[in-house]
Scaffold this motif. Structure first.
Motif, short mmCIF file in Angstrom:
data_model
loop_
_atom_site.label_atom_id
_atom_site.label_comp_id
_atom_site.label_asym_id
_atom_site.label_seq_id
_atom_site.Cartn_x
_atom_site.Cartn_y
_atom_site.Cartn_z
N LEU A 11 12.42 2.64 -0.58
CA LEU A 11 11.47 1.57 -0.85
C LEU A 11 11.92 0.70 -2.01
N THR A 12 11.76 -0.59 -1.84
CA THR A 12 11.87 -1.54 -2.95
C THR A 12 10.46 -1.86 -3.41
N LEU A 14 7.91 -4.17 -5.47
CA LEU A 14 7.75 -5.53 -5.98
C LEU A 14 6.52 -5.58 -6.87
N SER A 26 7.17 -10.52 0.13
CA SER A 26 7.29 -9.38 1.04
C SER A 26 7.53 -9.84 2.46
N ASN A 35 9.43 -2.38 1.70
CA ASN A 35 8.97 -2.68 0.35
C ASN A 35 7.49 -2.36 0.20
N LYS A 36 7.10 -2.18 -1.05
CA LYS A 36 5.71 -1.92 -1.40
C LYS A 36 5.38 -2.79 -2.60
N THR A 37 4.20 -3.43 -2.61
CA THR A 37 3.88 -4.40 -3.66
C THR A 37 2.73 -3.93 -4.54
N GLU A 160 18.07 -10.24 -2.24
CA GLU A 160 18.37 -9.27 -1.18
C GLU A 160 19.74 -8.64 -1.39
N ILE A 163 19.48 -6.19 -4.34
CA ILE A 163 18.73 -4.99 -3.95
C ILE A 163 19.65 -4.05 -3.18
#
Length: 335
Positions: A11-12, A14, A26, A35-37, A160, A163
């Motif tokens: 997971l990235t 944010l 996202s 990803n998770k914000t 990107e 990451i």
């Protein structure tokens, strides 16, 4: 340029106080980049402290002292546990990279990074507020790994790319100690830049999204996003001759012995009722377990070939990355 002992999608995270910016970011990121914000730094801290792993590789190590001094003790590594990480569905939910805004009301981005400095996550300051001096100071203090301005041309593309690079670095750093140990024996290819490039090219061209070193036979296990398992068997010159000796001592057919001696085949005897070695019942069908090797010329010659890995090598079928991505619906991502 070294190869991690294992790597899988992660997971990235944010973190920005603007919920609308987070939703937009996202949405614009590559859909293969989970990803998770968070727009609330307190919630982000609480989640990270509960979810981020420690800095060690999840591997059981036995130290057999036998009344020997510390520098002479034997170390037994349970390498099978590495590829069995693929059986853990939660592996994709591990946070590896944090993308943090600088100007936020509860605490700024650098204060946030200080709070999670003990975690192995890599950190990107992605902001329109902090100046170069602030970013350089934070980098020199080890608080961040990258700095990207939101106003930069092609900022999203740069983000990107960084990451992806930092996710590789995340697994590379987690592999350091174990890689040094196994590279002394059958996994020397892990520290060979030529072989590393072969693996990276296979992942790019064949769609593999995760890899793990494999214990028997020596090699690398790949999985694509749909969970298809492919074994890259790897042998050195010494290993190729050892294959011949085993087959010879087992009274293998002359055709197989010649093929092994002339380096024309690699054999992976994946029979579920065997131990991975040649047996007489395979004498007429040995071609089914064979593939023509390719050669990677690095610090030494590595002979390699790809084989489908039968399902019996897993206790349970791995949860796939594709399945994990389907669970990340927009309404479940934002905190």
């Amino acid at each position: 340029m070294h190869l991690p002992v294992y790597a899988h999608p992660t997971l990235t995270i944010l973190i920005d106080d603007s919920d609308s910016f987070l939703r937009s970011l996202s949405f614009q990121l590559d859909p293969m980049l989970a990803n998770k914000t968070f727009h609330d730094t307190s919630e982000a801290l609480q989640w990270l402290r509960a979810s981020a792993p420690d800095s060690t590789v999840p591997l059981h190590v036995n130290f057999d002292m036998q009344n020997l001094p510390a520098d002479q003790c034997n170390v037994a590594l349970d390498l099978e546990r590495i590829y069995r990480i693929a059986e853990q569905g939660e592996r994709f939910a591990v946070p590896s990279v944090l993308v943090v805004d600088y100007s936020m009301p509860q605490m700024n981005g650098l204060e946030f990074c200080e709070q999670v400095a003990h975690l192995p996550c890599k950190k990107i300051l992605f902001t329109g507020a902090a100046d170069e001096k602030v970013a350089v100071s934070a980098f020199n203090r080890g608080l961040i790994d990258r700095y990207i301005k939101k106003s930069d041309d092609h900022a999203l593309d740069i983000l990107e790319m960084e990451i992806a690079t930092l996710q590789e670095n995340y697994f590379d750093h987690r592999s350091d100690t174990l890689r040094e140990m196994v590279a002394l024996h059958d996994y020397r290819f892990l520290t060979d830049p030529a072989f590393t490039e072969v693996v990276r090219e296979l992942k790019r061209t064949l769609g593999f999204v995760e890899h793990y070193i494999f214990p028997n036979p020596t090699g690398i296990l790949f999985l694509d996003q749909h969970g298809k398992a492919t074994l890259m068997m790897v042998e050195t010159e010494q290993g190729m001759y050892a294959q011949y000796e085993v087959a010879r001592d087992s009274d293998a057919p002359r055709s197989l012995l010649h093929a092994l001696l002339e380096r024309r085949v690699l054999t992976f005897f994946s029979d579920p009722f065997g131990d991975g070695m040649y047996t007489s019942r395979m004498s007429e069908n040995w071609h089914r377990y064979s593939a023509a090797p390719r050669i990677c010329q690095g610090k030494e010659n590595y002979y390699w070939a790809l084989f489908d890995l039968p399902g019996h090598y897993f206790d349970q079928r791995p949860v796939t990355y594709g399945q994990f991505l389907q669970t990340l619906q927009p309404q479940t991502i934002a905190a």
